[in-house]
Enzyme design. Structure first.
Site, PDB file in Angstrom:
ATOM      1  N   ALA A   1      11.385 -11.653   5.408  1.00 27.57           N
ATOM      2  CA  ALA A   1      11.207 -13.099   5.604  1.00 27.57           C
ATOM      3  C   ALA A   1      10.783 -13.478   7.016  1.00 27.57           C
ATOM      4  O   ALA A   1      10.213 -14.540   7.226  1.00 27.57           O
ATOM      5  CB  ALA A   1      12.497 -13.828   5.224  1.00 27.57           C
TER       6      ALA A   1
ATOM      7  N   GLY B   1       8.621 -11.719   8.761  1.00 27.50           N
ATOM      8  CA  GLY B   1       7.309 -11.120   9.003  1.00 27.50           C
ATOM      9  C   GLY B   1       6.203 -12.161   8.936  1.00 27.50           C
ATOM     10  O   GLY B   1       6.458 -13.346   8.720  1.00 27.50           O
TER      11      GLY B   1
ATOM     12  N   ILE C   1       3.665 -12.543   6.711  1.00 26.76           N
ATOM     13  CA  ILE C   1       3.467 -13.175   5.395  1.00 26.76           C
ATOM     14  C   ILE C   1       4.620 -14.146   5.125  1.00 26.76           C
ATOM     15  O   ILE C   1       4.406 -15.264   4.646  1.00 26.76           O
ATOM     16  CB  ILE C   1       3.350 -12.122   4.268  1.00 26.76           C
ATOM     17  CG1 ILE C   1       2.067 -11.300   4.453  1.00 26.76           C
ATOM     18  CG2 ILE C   1       3.339 -12.789   2.895  1.00 26.76           C
ATOM     19  CD1 ILE C   1       1.895 -10.167   3.459  1.00 26.76           C
TER      20      ILE C   1
ATOM     21  N   ARG D   1       2.713   1.787   7.658  1.00 33.20           N
ATOM     22  CA  ARG D   1       2.364   3.139   8.094  1.00 33.20           C
ATOM     23  C   ARG D   1       2.323   3.185   9.619  1.00 33.20           C
ATOM     24  O   ARG D   1       1.548   2.463  10.237  1.00 33.20           O
ATOM     25  CB  ARG D   1       1.006   3.547   7.526  1.00 33.20           C
ATOM     26  CG  ARG D   1       0.718   5.032   7.729  1.00 33.20           C
ATOM     27  CD  ARG D   1      -0.724   5.378   7.395  1.00 33.20           C
ATOM     28  NE  ARG D   1      -0.990   5.280   5.970  1.00 33.20           N
ATOM     29  CZ  ARG D   1      -1.334   6.309   5.202  1.00 33.20           C
ATOM     30  NH1 ARG D   1      -1.431   7.513   5.710  1.00 33.20           N
ATOM     31  NH2 ARG D   1      -1.594   6.139   3.932  1.00 33.20           N
TER      32      ARG D   1
ATOM     33  N   ARG E   1       0.904  10.119   4.384  1.00 25.76           N
ATOM     34  CA  ARG E   1       1.013   9.317   3.175  1.00 25.76           C
ATOM     35  C   ARG E   1       2.334   9.592   2.433  1.00 25.76           C
ATOM     36  O   ARG E   1       2.985   8.670   1.939  1.00 25.76           O
ATOM     37  CB  ARG E   1      -0.179   9.666   2.295  1.00 25.76           C
ATOM     38  CG  ARG E   1      -0.346   8.816   1.105  1.00 25.76           C
ATOM     39  CD  ARG E   1      -1.519   9.366   0.280  1.00 25.76           C
ATOM     40  NE  ARG E   1      -1.448   8.816  -1.055  1.00 25.76           N
ATOM     41  CZ  ARG E   1      -1.752   7.576  -1.340  1.00 25.76           C
ATOM     42  NH1 ARG E   1      -2.170   6.756  -0.411  1.00 25.76           N
ATOM     43  NH2 ARG E   1      -1.637   7.122  -2.580  1.00 25.76           N
TER      44      ARG E   1
ATOM     45  N   ASN F   1       9.191   3.994   1.630  1.00 26.86           N
ATOM     46  CA  ASN F   1       9.204   2.835   0.744  1.00 26.86           C
ATOM     47  C   ASN F   1       9.994   3.091  -0.523  1.00 26.86           C
ATOM     48  O   ASN F   1      10.623   2.174  -1.053  1.00 26.86           O
ATOM     49  CB  ASN F   1       7.778   2.365   0.469  1.00 26.86           C
ATOM     50  CG  ASN F   1       7.261   1.555   1.632  1.00 26.86           C
ATOM     51  OD1 ASN F   1       7.809   0.500   1.940  1.00 26.86           O
ATOM     52  ND2 ASN F   1       6.262   2.061   2.325  1.00 26.86           N
TER      53      ASN F   1
ATOM     54  N   GLY G   1       4.842  -6.014  -0.842  1.00 26.11           N
ATOM     55  CA  GLY G   1       4.871  -4.929   0.151  1.00 26.11           C
ATOM     56  C   GLY G   1       4.190  -3.677  -0.375  1.00 26.11           C
ATOM     57  O   GLY G   1       4.417  -3.254  -1.511  1.00 26.11           O
ATOM     58  N   ASN G   2       3.356  -3.085   0.448  1.00 23.54           N
ATOM     59  CA  ASN G   2       2.562  -1.923   0.025  1.00 23.54           C
ATOM     60  C   ASN G   2       3.308  -0.597   0.135  1.00 23.54           C
ATOM     61  O   ASN G   2       4.157  -0.455   1.002  1.00 23.54           O
ATOM     62  CB  ASN G   2       1.290  -1.863   0.873  1.00 23.54           C
ATOM     63  CG  ASN G   2       0.249  -2.814   0.329  1.00 23.54           C
ATOM     64  OD1 ASN G   2       0.082  -2.937  -0.879  1.00 23.54           O
ATOM     65  ND2 ASN G   2      -0.433  -3.505   1.231  1.00 23.54           N
TER      66      ASN G   2
ATOM     67  N   ASP H   1      -6.608  -9.758  -4.472  1.00 26.89           N
ATOM     68  CA  ASP H   1      -7.872  -9.115  -4.847  1.00 26.89           C
ATOM     69  C   ASP H   1      -8.658 -10.011  -5.807  1.00 26.89           C
ATOM     70  O   ASP H   1      -9.872 -10.155  -5.689  1.00 26.89           O
ATOM     71  CB  ASP H   1      -7.585  -7.760  -5.515  1.00 26.89           C
ATOM     72  CG  ASP H   1      -6.682  -6.900  -4.651  1.00 26.89           C
ATOM     73  OD1 ASP H   1      -7.162  -6.364  -3.653  1.00 26.89           O
ATOM     74  OD2 ASP H   1      -5.476  -6.805  -4.965  1.00 26.89           O
TER      75      ASP H   1
ATOM     76  N   HIS I   1      -3.514  -2.167  -6.321  1.00 21.99           N
ATOM     77  CA  HIS I   1      -3.868  -2.962  -5.143  1.00 21.99           C
ATOM     78  C   HIS I   1      -4.220  -2.000  -4.020  1.00 21.99           C
ATOM     79  O   HIS I   1      -3.375  -1.605  -3.226  1.00 21.99           O
ATOM     80  CB  HIS I   1      -2.718  -3.887  -4.716  1.00 21.99           C
ATOM     81  CG  HIS I   1      -2.963  -4.464  -3.344  1.00 21.99           C
ATOM     82  ND1 HIS I   1      -3.984  -5.347  -3.092  1.00 21.99           N
ATOM     83  CD2 HIS I   1      -2.366  -4.241  -2.154  1.00 21.99           C
ATOM     84  CE1 HIS I   1      -3.991  -5.650  -1.803  1.00 21.99           C
ATOM     85  NE2 HIS I   1      -3.025  -4.980  -1.209  1.00 21.99           N
TER      86      HIS I   1
HETATM   87  P1  NAX Z   1       5.147  -7.705   8.833  1.00 23.79           P
HETATM   88  O1  NAX Z   1       5.332  -6.378   9.445  1.00 23.79           O
HETATM   89  O2  NAX Z   1       4.678  -8.847   9.642  1.00 23.79           O
HETATM   90  O3  NAX Z   1       6.521  -8.155   8.155  1.00 23.79           O
HETATM   91  C1  NAX Z   1       7.270  -7.326   7.334  1.00 23.79           C
HETATM   92  C2  NAX Z   1       8.725  -7.713   7.548  1.00 23.79           C
HETATM   93  O4  NAX Z   1       9.482  -6.985   6.595  1.00 23.79           O
HETATM   94  C3  NAX Z   1       9.255  -7.351   8.926  1.00 23.79           C
HETATM   95  O5  NAX Z   1       9.833  -8.507   9.514  1.00 23.79           O
HETATM   96  C4  NAX Z   1      10.292  -6.269   8.639  1.00 23.79           C
HETATM   97  O6  NAX Z   1      11.415  -6.342   9.498  1.00 23.79           O
HETATM   98  C5  NAX Z   1      10.679  -6.595   7.204  1.00 23.79           C
HETATM   99  N1  NAX Z   1      11.251  -5.488   6.461  1.00 23.79           N
HETATM  100  C6  NAX Z   1      10.918  -4.172   6.515  1.00 23.79           C
HETATM  101  N2  NAX Z   1      11.694  -3.455   5.713  1.00 23.79           N
HETATM  102  C7  NAX Z   1      12.533  -4.315   5.124  1.00 23.79           C
HETATM  103  C8  NAX Z   1      13.598  -4.161   4.196  1.00 23.79           C
HETATM  104  N3  NAX Z   1      13.933  -2.954   3.740  1.00 23.79           N
HETATM  105  N4  NAX Z   1      14.242  -5.265   3.791  1.00 23.79           N
HETATM  106  C9  NAX Z   1      13.925  -6.470   4.273  1.00 23.79           C
HETATM  107  N5  NAX Z   1      12.949  -6.680   5.157  1.00 23.79           N
HETATM  108  C10 NAX Z   1      12.258  -5.616   5.577  1.00 23.79           C
HETATM  109  O7  NAX Z   1       4.192  -7.450   7.579  1.00 23.79           O
HETATM  110  P2  NAX Z   1       3.382  -8.536   6.705  1.00 23.79           P
HETATM  111  O8  NAX Z   1       2.052  -8.731   7.312  1.00 23.79           O
HETATM  112  O9  NAX Z   1       4.243  -9.703   6.459  1.00 23.79           O
HETATM  113  O10 NAX Z   1       3.130  -7.693   5.376  1.00 23.79           O
HETATM  114  C11 NAX Z   1       4.203  -7.360   4.515  1.00 23.79           C
HETATM  115  C12 NAX Z   1       3.733  -6.366   3.456  1.00 23.79           C
HETATM  116  O11 NAX Z   1       2.728  -6.922   2.624  1.00 23.79           O
HETATM  117  C13 NAX Z   1       3.134  -5.078   4.021  1.00 23.79           C
HETATM  118  O12 NAX Z   1       3.674  -3.990   3.295  1.00 23.79           O
HETATM  119  C14 NAX Z   1       1.675  -5.229   3.695  1.00 23.79           C
HETATM  120  O13 NAX Z   1       1.035  -3.984   3.582  1.00 23.79           O
HETATM  121  C15 NAX Z   1       1.715  -5.970   2.403  1.00 23.79           C
HETATM  122  N6  NAX Z   1       0.495  -6.658   1.948  1.00 23.79           N
HETATM  123  C16 NAX Z   1       0.235  -6.675   0.626  1.00 23.79           C
HETATM  124  C17 NAX Z   1      -0.833  -7.346   0.085  1.00 23.79           C
HETATM  125  C18 NAX Z   1      -1.081  -7.378  -1.394  1.00 23.79           C
HETATM  126  O14 NAX Z   1      -2.092  -7.930  -1.802  1.00 23.79           O
HETATM  127  N7  NAX Z   1      -0.233  -6.810  -2.265  1.00 23.79           N
HETATM  128  C19 NAX Z   1      -1.793  -8.045   0.967  1.00 23.79           C
HETATM  129  C20 NAX Z   1      -1.260  -8.365   2.311  1.00 23.79           C
HETATM  130  C21 NAX Z   1      -0.353  -7.334   2.923  1.00 23.79           C
HETATM  131  O15 NAX Z   1      -1.149  -6.369   3.570  1.00 23.79           O
END
Ligand code: NAX
Length: 327
Positions: free
Chosen positions: A12, A14, A16, A94, A100, A107, A132-133, A161, A189
């Site tokens: 929350a 982050g 997004i 990553r 990978r 994850n 999350g990816n 997409d 994705h």
């Molecule tokens: P950020 O790194 O800005 O934010 C992620 C947040 O998640 C961080 O604040 C981190 O502390 C928190 N977090 C990590 N592990 C956690 C856990 N176990 N429990 C709770 N919180 C946790 O990344 P952001 O740009 O917000 O992207 C988030 C994810 O979306 C990434 O994995 C990214 O690859 C993925 N995406 C997926 C897309 C899709 O179409 N499916 C597109 C956009 C984005 O790239």
């Protein structure tokens, strides 16, 4: 007035999350008459929890009439307690030098724990969207870790997409993006996804006939949509956030409130249709009504499309095989 529903969002604090929470709280996801309680998960780390507090201060300062409560936490069992909706955005990115397999394993750990927590405490009707990816595989892991919840409750985000593809088609055909119907994105994705406009229409006309250029499809359109995430990173220095949050809103809104007969793309667990093995979380065309999605069945798959679908399926099956020993 309506009873508040509980919306859990992970990651929350982050980027997004920052583009997403305010729109959920303003009613753009579940309707302008639906109060929400936000249950926000971040890693227990002090810095992340402090950043989350800051986001909550801003939520308070918006004075959203629909925001009936906010619960910040570092514990999935608190975040998912009685959740009606769960947007799993937080994931392990990553890092430098990370293989990978390491990424998949990190994850797998997160989504196994979160799947188990959902299984234990969430509403039995919880609608789960994994952002999350690697999103499809993370959704698969969460689903497999939550055996007492219906499989159909677990979905992955292909909507970004889908929206990217719609935007490219509108630009190519000189039409309004909102008029494009019956578009879909098959598969993972990832850059292997197959954006398919063979059935799409705009203003009642066939998009395929309007474009009539298979070279553009294979050599311009598909690579542009597939590599759009990388292009955004290259331009902005950060990955897509507002457009990703927007797609998450679209996905959940359509699932909850219905798509009015329109096709949308969701990553959903296969029941074997189109030759996709059961349980693979695959991007498919669906329509949504009364809180349920329904797969659009019986579409013809030509040779080119079959090759693309096989390729994205193979990638997903490799990811699944990579985590099989961890489930
Ligand atoms: P950020 O790194 O800005 O934010 C992620 C947040 O998640 C961080 O604040 C981190 O502390 C928190 N977090 C990590 N592990 C956690 C856990 N176990 N429990 C709770 N919180 C946790 O990344 P952001 O740009 O917000 O992207 C988030 C994810 O979306 C990434 O994995 C990214 O690859 C993925 N995406 C997926 C897309 C899709 O179409 N499916 C597109 C956009 C984005 O790239």
């Amino acid at each position: 007035s309506k009873k508040p529903v509980r919306v859990a969002v992970t990651g929350a604090a982050g980027q997004i999350g920052y583009a997403l929470l305010f729109r959920i709280a303003s009613g753009e996801m579940l309707g302008k008459d639906q109060p929400v309680i936000l249950q926000l998960l971040e890693i227990p780390d002090e810095k992340a929890q402090k950043a989350l507090k800051g986001v909550i201060m801003e939520l308070e300062d918006c004075a959203f009439p629909l925001l009936a409560g906010v619960i910040p936490t570092g514990d999935p069992l608190v975040a998912f307690k009685d959740a009606d909706y769960a947007l799993l955005v937080g994931a392990r990115p990553r890092g430098p030098g990370m293989e990978r397999a390491d990424l998949l394993a990190a994850n797998a750990q997160i989504f196994t724990a979160q799947g188990k927590a959902l299984d234990k405490v969430a509403s039995r009707n919880v609608k789960v969207l994994v952002v999350g990816n690697p999103a499809n595989t993370n959704a698969y892991i969460a689903m497999k870790s939550a055996p007492s919840l219906p499989r159909k409750n677990f979905t992955a985000m292909l909507r970004l997409d889908h929206n990217r593809a719609a935007s490219q088609i509108a630009a190519k055909t000189g039409t309004a993006v909102g008029d494009i119907e019956k578009l879909t994105v098959w598969g993972n994705h990832s850059p292997t996804m197959y954006a398919d406009y063979r059935f799409a229409t705009v203003g009642g006309k066939s998009v395929k006939d309007l474009i009539n250029d298979q070279v553009w499809n294979a050599e311009v359109f598909l690579p542009t949509v597939g590599k759009r995430g990388a292009a955004i990173i290259e331009a902005r220095g950060l990955s897509s956030a507002a457009s990703a949050a927007n797609a998450a809103i679209d996905h959940m809104r359509d699932w909850a409130l219905g798509s009015n007969g329109k096709w949308v793309t969701m990553g959903i667990p296969s029941d074997g249709q189109y030759g996709i093995p059961k349980d693979v979380i695959f991007g498919f065309p669906v329509t949504t009504e009364n809180g349920e999605y329904k797969l659009v069945e019986g579409l013809e798959i030509d040779k080119f499309s079959q090759e693309r679908i096989d390729k994205t399926l193979k990638e997903l099956q490799d990811e699944q095989a990579g985590v099989a020993h961890l489930l």
